[in-house]
Design a protein around this motif. Structure first.
Motif, mmCIF file in Angstrom:
data_model
loop_
_atom_site.group_PDB
_atom_site.id
_atom_site.type_symbol
_atom_site.label_atom_id
_atom_site.label_comp_id
_atom_site.label_asym_id
_atom_site.label_seq_id
_atom_site.Cartn_x
_atom_site.Cartn_y
_atom_site.Cartn_z
ATOM 1 N N VAL A 14 6.585 2.120 70.943
ATOM 2 C CA VAL A 14 6.457 2.574 72.323
ATOM 3 C C VAL A 14 5.859 1.480 73.191
ATOM 4 C CG1 VAL A 14 6.317 5.023 71.745
ATOM 5 C CG2 VAL A 14 4.222 3.663 71.860
ATOM 6 N N ALA A 15 6.422 1.326 74.382
ATOM 7 C CA ALA A 15 5.991 0.241 75.262
ATOM 8 C C ALA A 15 5.516 0.729 76.621
ATOM 9 C CB ALA A 15 7.136 -0.760 75.436
ATOM 10 N N SER A 16 5.540 2.036 76.848
ATOM 11 C CA SER A 16 5.107 2.553 78.143
ATOM 12 C C SER A 16 4.544 3.954 77.979
ATOM 13 C CB SER A 16 6.278 2.593 79.128
ATOM 14 O OG SER A 16 7.220 3.577 78.738
ATOM 15 N N ARG A 17 3.812 4.393 78.994
ATOM 16 C CA ARG A 17 3.256 5.743 79.012
ATOM 17 C C ARG A 17 4.373 6.785 78.930
ATOM 18 N NH1 ARG A 17 -1.583 7.856 81.159
ATOM 19 N NH2 ARG A 17 -2.156 5.718 81.698
ATOM 20 N N GLU A 18 5.476 6.520 79.606
ATOM 21 C CA GLU A 18 6.589 7.455 79.617
ATOM 22 C C GLU A 18 7.217 7.581 78.228
ATOM 23 O OE1 GLU A 18 5.426 6.297 83.447
ATOM 24 O OE2 GLU A 18 6.136 4.985 81.815
ATOM 25 N N ALA A 51 4.841 9.627 76.064
ATOM 26 C CA ALA A 51 4.891 11.041 76.434
ATOM 27 C C ALA A 51 6.147 11.697 75.871
ATOM 28 C CB ALA A 51 4.847 11.189 77.955
ATOM 29 N N ALA A 52 7.277 11.008 75.971
ATOM 30 C CA ALA A 52 8.526 11.557 75.438
ATOM 31 C C ALA A 52 8.453 11.715 73.930
ATOM 32 C CB ALA A 52 9.695 10.650 75.833
ATOM 33 N N ALA A 65 5.770 17.229 69.027
ATOM 34 C CA ALA A 65 5.265 18.598 69.171
ATOM 35 C C ALA A 65 6.360 19.599 68.837
ATOM 36 C CB ALA A 65 4.744 18.824 70.591
ATOM 37 N N GLY A 66 7.568 19.351 69.355
ATOM 38 C CA GLY A 66 8.678 20.251 69.084
ATOM 39 C C GLY A 66 9.055 20.302 67.623
ATOM 40 N N GLU A 67 8.919 19.171 66.927
ATOM 41 C CA GLU A 67 9.261 19.111 65.506
ATOM 42 C C GLU A 67 8.424 20.085 64.677
ATOM 43 O OE1 GLU A 67 11.374 17.364 63.436
ATOM 44 O OE2 GLU A 67 12.504 16.792 65.223
ATOM 45 N N ILE A 68 7.191 20.318 65.094
ATOM 46 C CA ILE A 68 6.328 21.220 64.320
ATOM 47 C C ILE A 68 6.131 22.564 65.044
ATOM 48 C CG2 ILE A 68 5.145 19.377 63.084
ATOM 49 C CD1 ILE A 68 2.850 19.554 65.044
ATOM 50 N N PRO A 110 -7.597 2.890 84.520
ATOM 51 C CA PRO A 110 -6.607 2.284 83.623
ATOM 52 C C PRO A 110 -7.033 2.234 82.163
ATOM 53 C CG PRO A 110 -7.740 0.597 84.913
ATOM 54 C CD PRO A 110 -8.152 1.922 85.484
ATOM 55 N N ASP A 111 -8.336 2.396 81.886
ATOM 56 C CA ASP A 111 -8.800 2.324 80.507
ATOM 57 C C ASP A 111 -9.021 3.707 79.894
ATOM 58 O OD1 ASP A 111 -10.942 2.969 82.130
ATOM 59 O OD2 ASP A 111 -12.413 1.882 80.914
ATOM 60 N N ARG A 112 -8.491 4.752 80.519
ATOM 61 C CA ARG A 112 -8.627 6.110 80.005
ATOM 62 C C ARG A 112 -7.259 6.656 79.621
ATOM 63 N NH1 ARG A 112 -13.248 4.971 79.317
ATOM 64 N NH2 ARG A 112 -15.076 6.008 80.197
ATOM 65 N N VAL A 113 -7.169 7.191 78.412
ATOM 66 C CA VAL A 113 -5.940 7.819 77.954
ATOM 67 C C VAL A 113 -5.834 9.200 78.595
ATOM 68 C CG1 VAL A 113 -4.711 8.744 75.941
ATOM 69 C CG2 VAL A 113 -5.979 6.589 75.752
ATOM 70 N N ASP A 114 -4.723 9.472 79.253
ATOM 71 C CA ASP A 114 -4.489 10.768 79.891
ATOM 72 C C ASP A 114 -2.985 11.025 79.939
ATOM 73 O OD1 ASP A 114 -4.628 13.130 81.232
ATOM 74 O OD2 ASP A 114 -5.267 12.274 83.148
ATOM 75 N N ILE A 115 -2.442 11.462 78.809
ATOM 76 C CA ILE A 115 -1.018 11.742 78.683
ATOM 77 C C ILE A 115 -0.904 13.170 78.174
ATOM 78 C CG2 ILE A 115 1.156 11.060 77.581
ATOM 79 C CD1 ILE A 115 -0.077 8.273 77.182
ATOM 80 N N ARG A 116 -0.353 14.081 79.004
ATOM 81 C CA ARG A 116 -0.386 15.485 78.619
ATOM 82 C C ARG A 116 0.771 16.263 79.216
ATOM 83 N NH1 ARG A 116 -3.206 16.876 83.533
ATOM 84 N NH2 ARG A 116 -4.674 15.227 84.063
#
Length: 246
Positions: free
Chosen positions: A12-16, A19-20, A26-29, A47-53
């Motif tokens: 993975v190279a981007s936030r998008e 997220a995908a 999530a769907g797999e389980i 920029p130094d905080r993870v926030d992917i939801r």
């Protein structure tokens, strides 16, 4: 499956993209939602905080917009769990309050009926977590604890890699053995004279050690020095507990 997961997360190279991938995992389980976050409700867009939801709008409003994140029982549970846990087991991890039960009921009312959360705790960094939530068959959720644990660890690594763009390398120790002993005893509440008696040093030597330690950690007082040494991994919290003989 684990090998495929690691390869995918490393690519993975981007936030998008992350997220995908998390949506797919999530769907797999059998889960409908996920959250990969640092527990820092006051951070805003940092920029130094993870926030992917991908949470329901009502949950986002309650936890983030209304500032209820730190009071949430799942978030509190991360402080006392050493690995992935089911939300239905939270009452075995923390002491429940009426507000905690209300929070879980509120979540269930918006589709988050059961979840698996994996704490992310790293010295010197804000606590975070990876969560999968909302499932059609909650009685089957426990079988995915291992998968969630692996995913949570490596997903956070992927997020940090993208955000910080540098490997995680721990700093070299800054405290020599005797100054370190002085900092530990200061953390237990000892005065300089008491530290000197305990270690067989002069008060002047102890004062010198502690002054130099404050300089090394850029700490303004003893409390900040002790906290800085703990966060740097040079002192363990267990060492700060007074011994029964003292």
């Amino acid at each position: 499956m684990a090998d495929d997961l690691l390869r995918a997360l490393r690519k993975v190279a981007s936030r998008e993209e992350l997220a995908a991938l998390m949506t797919c995992l999530a769907g797999e389980i059998g889960f409908r939602h996920f959250a990969l976050i640092h527990h820092d409700p006051l951070a805003g867009e940092r920029p130094d905080r993870v926030d992917i939801r991908d949470y329901p709008a009502a949950i986002v409003d309650r936890l983030f917009d209304q500032g209820q994140l730190r009071r949430d029982p799942v978030i509190r549970g991360c402080l006392f769990s050493d690995g992935a846990f089911l939300w239905s087991d939270l009452d075995k991890i923390i002491t429940f309050t009426r507000q905690d039960r209300h929070s879980l009921e509120f979540g269930a009312g918006h589709g988050l009926n059961e979840g698996i959360t994996v704490p992310h705790i790293l010295l010197g960094e804000c606590i975070g977590s990876c969560t999968f939530a909302g499932v059609s068959n909650p009685e089957l959720a426990s079988r995915y604890l291992g998968f969630a644990q692996i995913t949570g660890i490596f997903a956070f690594q992927a997020a940090r890699r993208m955000l910080l763009a540098s490997p995680l390398i721990g700093p070299a120790p800054r405290l020599h053995p005797r100054p370190r002993d002085c900092v530990v005893l200061a953390g237990r509440g000892f005065s300089n004279k008491e530290i000197a008696r305990e270690l067989g040093l002069t008060p002047r030597t102890v004062d010198g050690y502690l002054t130099e330690a404050r300089r090394l950690f850029d700490a303004h007082d003893r409390a900040e020095l002790v906290v800085s040494a703990v966060l740097a991994g040079e002192i363990g919290l267990d060492e700060l507990k007074p011994r029964q003989t003292e």
